[in-house]
Design a protein around this motif. Structure first.
Motif, PDB file in Angstrom:
ATOM      1  N   ALA A  37     -10.392   1.560 -10.592  1.00 25.18           N
ATOM      2  CA  ALA A  37     -10.607   0.693  -9.009  1.00 25.18           C
ATOM      3  C   ALA A  37      -9.344   1.166  -8.748  1.00 25.18           C
ATOM      4  CB  ALA A  37     -10.953  -0.555  -9.601  1.00 25.18           C
ATOM      5  N   ALA A  38      -7.719   1.060  -9.112  1.00 32.23           N
ATOM      6  CA  ALA A  38      -6.834   1.212  -9.347  1.00 32.23           C
ATOM      7  C   ALA A  38      -7.178   2.643  -7.625  1.00 32.23           C
ATOM      8  CB  ALA A  38      -5.857   1.323  -9.928  1.00 32.23           C
ATOM      9  N   ASP A  39      -7.839   4.054  -8.525  1.00 27.31           N
ATOM     10  CA  ASP A  39      -7.493   5.284  -8.182  1.00 27.31           C
ATOM     11  C   ASP A  39      -8.121   4.844  -6.745  1.00 27.31           C
ATOM     12  OD1 ASP A  39      -5.519   7.039  -8.674  1.00 27.31           O
ATOM     13  OD2 ASP A  39      -6.134   6.756 -10.767  1.00 27.31           O
ATOM     14  N   ALA A  40      -9.487   4.614  -7.344  1.00 26.33           N
ATOM     15  CA  ALA A  40     -10.711   4.741  -5.909  1.00 26.33           C
ATOM     16  C   ALA A  40     -10.230   3.708  -4.347  1.00 26.33           C
ATOM     17  CB  ALA A  40     -12.219   4.552  -6.488  1.00 26.33           C
TER      18      ALA A  40
ATOM     19  N   VAL B 110       0.870  -1.469   0.345  1.00 22.98           N
ATOM     20  CA  VAL B 110      -0.248   0.087   0.355  1.00 22.98           C
ATOM     21  C   VAL B 110       0.875   1.037   0.038  1.00 22.98           C
ATOM     22  CG1 VAL B 110      -1.911   1.113   1.637  1.00 22.98           C
ATOM     23  CG2 VAL B 110      -1.814  -0.897   1.467  1.00 22.98           C
ATOM     24  N   ARG B 111       1.713   0.834   0.584  1.00 23.75           N
ATOM     25  CA  ARG B 111       2.835   2.376   0.851  1.00 23.75           C
ATOM     26  C   ARG B 111       3.229   2.734  -0.423  1.00 23.75           C
ATOM     27  NH1 ARG B 111       5.269   2.465   6.778  1.00 23.75           N
ATOM     28  NH2 ARG B 111       3.158   2.600   7.864  1.00 23.75           N
ATOM     29  N   VAL B 112       4.330   1.744  -1.511  1.00 26.83           N
ATOM     30  CA  VAL B 112       4.312   1.831  -2.744  1.00 26.83           C
ATOM     31  C   VAL B 112       3.405   2.396  -3.895  1.00 26.83           C
ATOM     32  CG1 VAL B 112       5.149   0.309  -4.424  1.00 26.83           C
ATOM     33  CG2 VAL B 112       5.947   0.344  -1.997  1.00 26.83           C
ATOM     34  N   LEU B 113       2.895   1.604  -3.645  1.00 19.78           N
ATOM     35  CA  LEU B 113       1.616   1.991  -4.334  1.00 19.78           C
ATOM     36  C   LEU B 113       0.064   3.558  -4.324  1.00 19.78           C
ATOM     37  CD1 LEU B 113       0.141  -1.665  -5.654  1.00 19.78           C
ATOM     38  CD2 LEU B 113       1.996  -0.074  -6.627  1.00 19.78           C
ATOM     39  N   ALA B 114       0.363   3.092  -3.233  1.00 19.49           N
ATOM     40  CA  ALA B 114      -0.898   4.653  -2.931  1.00 19.49           C
ATOM     41  C   ALA B 114      -0.399   5.826  -3.181  1.00 19.49           C
ATOM     42  CB  ALA B 114      -0.907   4.960  -1.677  1.00 19.49           C
ATOM     43  N   PRO B 115       0.519   6.457  -3.472  1.00 21.22           N
ATOM     44  CA  PRO B 115       1.190   7.308  -3.255  1.00 21.22           C
ATOM     45  C   PRO B 115       1.228   7.055  -4.977  1.00 21.22           C
ATOM     46  CG  PRO B 115       3.021   6.477  -2.659  1.00 21.22           C
ATOM     47  CD  PRO B 115       1.979   5.512  -2.060  1.00 21.22           C
ATOM     48  N   LEU B 116       1.604   6.614  -5.664  1.00 21.67           N
ATOM     49  CA  LEU B 116       1.831   6.254  -6.952  1.00 21.67           C
ATOM     50  C   LEU B 116       0.416   6.796  -8.145  1.00 21.67           C
ATOM     51  CD1 LEU B 116       4.165   5.126  -9.228  1.00 21.67           C
ATOM     52  CD2 LEU B 116       1.795   2.815  -9.753  1.00 21.67           C
TER      53      LEU B 116
ATOM     54  N   LEU C 122      -7.982   3.176   2.796  1.00 26.24           N
ATOM     55  CA  LEU C 122      -7.054   3.051   3.788  1.00 26.24           C
ATOM     56  C   LEU C 122      -7.779   4.142   5.111  1.00 26.24           C
ATOM     57  CD1 LEU C 122      -4.591   5.229   2.135  1.00 26.24           C
ATOM     58  CD2 LEU C 122      -4.119   3.306   3.734  1.00 26.24           C
ATOM     59  N   SER C 123      -9.522   4.522   4.494  1.00 25.25           N
ATOM     60  CA  SER C 123      -9.906   4.978   5.770  1.00 25.25           C
ATOM     61  C   SER C 123     -10.850   3.238   6.482  1.00 25.25           C
ATOM     62  CB  SER C 123     -11.127   5.498   5.213  1.00 25.25           C
ATOM     63  OG  SER C 123     -12.151   5.270   4.103  1.00 25.25           O
ATOM     64  N   THR C 124     -10.879   2.112   5.859  1.00 24.32           N
ATOM     65  CA  THR C 124     -12.162   1.349   6.133  1.00 24.32           C
ATOM     66  C   THR C 124     -11.160   0.964   7.137  1.00 24.32           C
ATOM     67  OG1 THR C 124     -12.973   0.579   4.570  1.00 24.32           O
ATOM     68  CG2 THR C 124     -12.041  -0.805   6.244  1.00 24.32           C
TER      69      THR C 124
END
Lengths: 292, 255
Positions: free
Chosen positions: B131-134, B100-106, B140-142
């Motif tokens: 889907a990848a962006d949303a 998640v840390r690698v992909l979220a800011p991409l 993270l909020s879940t």
């Protein structure tokens, strides 16, 4: 560990209803049932600086069936932790806690907690909250609803069945929490400073109502508080704790007649003496943070 | 909030929108921009009403909506599932956290050329991108919501006889609902943006495609219509989600 208060009180003919019940159930002298036994329990926490903190040190305590026992002490004496151990929410570092002779390994519907923070399910109505326990126990919906409505009426909230917790005052929330716990018929009520978040007036009313409800079926109650008056008013026995590390300082039997009326008790010199004696004992030890 | 306050808030909210339209109209009227490049708002709305009556324009809207919903739904299901799993299982958390840390800011749109090559120009590549962006705001909020469910709610349920394996669905999921739905709201806005963007980059239909075609042929009026359309769709979808949220969270304070 000590003689049953219930039997003592019964022999003094202060609790006719209970002695009648006992006579029916067991005509011969029946041995006291130890509802809860806390056997050399210690609890060590790791602080954020990775140091061991001894929260409870070698606690042993027996609570008899039907007794109202308060655990009284200053903040940080581990009294809530002790309650959580009996609840099965926290495993003790050393020692064991037993319920009717069986070691406690986790939470169960025989021990019902009532928390200071109410801990009501915000997504359920008052009725939904109270019905939760019976439904989990496999009671059919219609029956659970009927029982729950009766309990809601008993705690004085008839007409509020379909309200959500956010729409209730603190005192009303705690009444719902009590009804929710009573709904699954626990043998022991575990009350963790249940009235600590309430204003003085509401607190007094709830204490009275709790005693009235308790007089009906005399469940075993373990009641954590830091108010000396509350402990003396409600209890058969007050367990005084000291902190750092949390230990039992003294156990005091409260021989005051029941049913207790607050207004009468406040004028009763015996009640006043208990309160003053206990406060002095805490004063001598230099423990602050106790409420008069 | 009572009805009067709500009406007042709606009226207050309309003021900036009216201002924007006035500035737009003013720019055209004062001759600051040639009307062929910046058509007046009245013309755009008239054209929009015309187009909404045609089947072909509605086809474009449906194509965009389908991609948006499909992508958003996948993000909701995956985001909630992974977020909950990570919150209750330290092992899953340890496995998921670095990814998640690698992909979220991409910037996910950077994946789009690769997705086009892999999945083609149709729905699949766009749905995947949405889907990848949303996914990440919902995930993270879940995770955050499920990790911060009050311990004593869980204890209360366990004492009432709820087995540990049922705590997830009976306490943690409903307890995390406010946070999850906030994530969904952010995810929905992102979905609107990304579906449009993907259609602008490479597509044969959809509102983004309509815009880019009009721009390439200097049809300024037709260029603004899909822009306004996607804004209105976003407004409607957000309103629908807000209604769902108000219903699901009716017991929670401060919705």
């Amino acid at each position: 560990m000590f003689v049953s208060d219930v039997e003592k009180a019964a022999s003094m003919n202060l609790m006719p209803s209970r002695s009648d019940l006992k006579a029916e159930a067991a005509p011969a002298a029946k041995p006291t049932i130890a509802m809860i036994e806390i056997d050399h329990v210690s609890q060590v926490f790791q602080t954020s600086s990775r140091q061991d903190h001894l929260a409870l040190s070698d606690i042993s305590l027996t609570v008899d069936d039907g007794a109202f026992v308060s655990i009284l002490g200053p903040s940080g004496c581990g009294k809530s932790t002790l309650l959580y151990i009996v609840g099965g929410f926290v495993a003790p570092t050393r020692g064991t806690a037993r319920m009717k002779g069986n070691p406690i390994t986790g939470p169960g519907p025989d021990r019902g907690p009532v928390f200071q923070e109410f801990a009501l399910f915000p997504w359920k109505s008052v009725l939904g909250n109270v019905m939760y326990g019976p439904r989990q126990q496999g009671v059919k919906a219609a029956e659970a609803e009927a029982q729950s409505r009766a309990l809601i009426e008993m705690v004085g909230l008839k007409g509020f069945e379909h309200f959500y917790p956010k729409e209730l005052s603190g005192g009303m929330k705690q009444r719902v929490a009590l009804a929710r716990t009573l709904a699954y018929h626990p043998a022991v009520l575990l009350m963790d400073e249940p009235f600590g978040a309430l204003d003085a007036h509401t607190r007094t009313r709830l204490q009275n109502d709790l005693l009235n409800i308790w007089e009906r079926d005399r469940k075993t109650v373990l009641f954590v508080t830091h108010s000396v008056e509350e402990a003396v008013f409600l209890s058969d026995k007050v367990v005084m704790m000291s902190r750092s590390p949390g230990r039992i300082r003294q156990i005091i039997d409260i021989d005051l007649p029941r049913p207790r009326r607050r207004t009468e008790l406040l004028l009763d010199p015996r009640y006043q003496k208990y309160v003053v004696d206990i406060e002095r004992m805490f004063d001598d030890a230099g423990d602050d943070e106790l409420q008069p | 909030m009572n009805g009067r306050d709500a009406t007042r808030d709606v009226l207050l909210g309309l003021i900036p929108i009216a201002l924007l339209l006035a500035i737009w109209q003013g720019t055209v009227s004062l001759g600051l921009a040639p009307p062929t490049l910046l058509p007046p708002p009245g013309l755009v709305f008239m054209r929009m009403a015309q187009l909404l009556a045609t089947a072909s324009f509605n086809q474009e809207i449906l194509a965009t909506l389908f991609r948006l919903f499909a992508g958003f739904s996948i993000a909701v299901v995956l985001g909630i599932a992974i977020g909950l799993a990570a919150a209750v299982s330290p092992a899953i958390n340890a496995a998921v956290r670095p990814v998640v840390r690698v992909l979220a800011p991409l910037p996910k749109v950077a994946l789009y050329p690769a997705l086009l090559l892999l999945l083609g120009f149709g729905h699949e590549s766009k749905i995947t991108l949405v889907a990848a962006d949303a996914l990440f705001p919902i995930l993270l909020s879940t995770y955050y919501g499920a990790s911060t469910v009050e311990q004593k709610l869980i204890w209360s349920a366990m004492a009432a006889g709820t087995p540990p394996r049922e705590i997830l669905f009976k306490v943690i999921l409903p307890g995390a609902a406010p946070s999850i739905l906030t994530g969904c709201r952010i995810g929905l806005v992102i979905s609107c943006i990304v579906v449009f963007l993907a259609e602008m980059i490479t597509s044969t239909d959809g509102l983004g495609h309509v815009l880019i075609t009009a721009a390439r042929t200097f049809q300024a009026v037709d260029m603004f219509v899909p822009l306004i359309t996607i804004s209105l769709l976003g407004l409607i979808l957000n309103g629908l989600l807000q209604a769902v949220r108000s219903y699901l969270l009716r017991g929670f304070p401060e919705v």
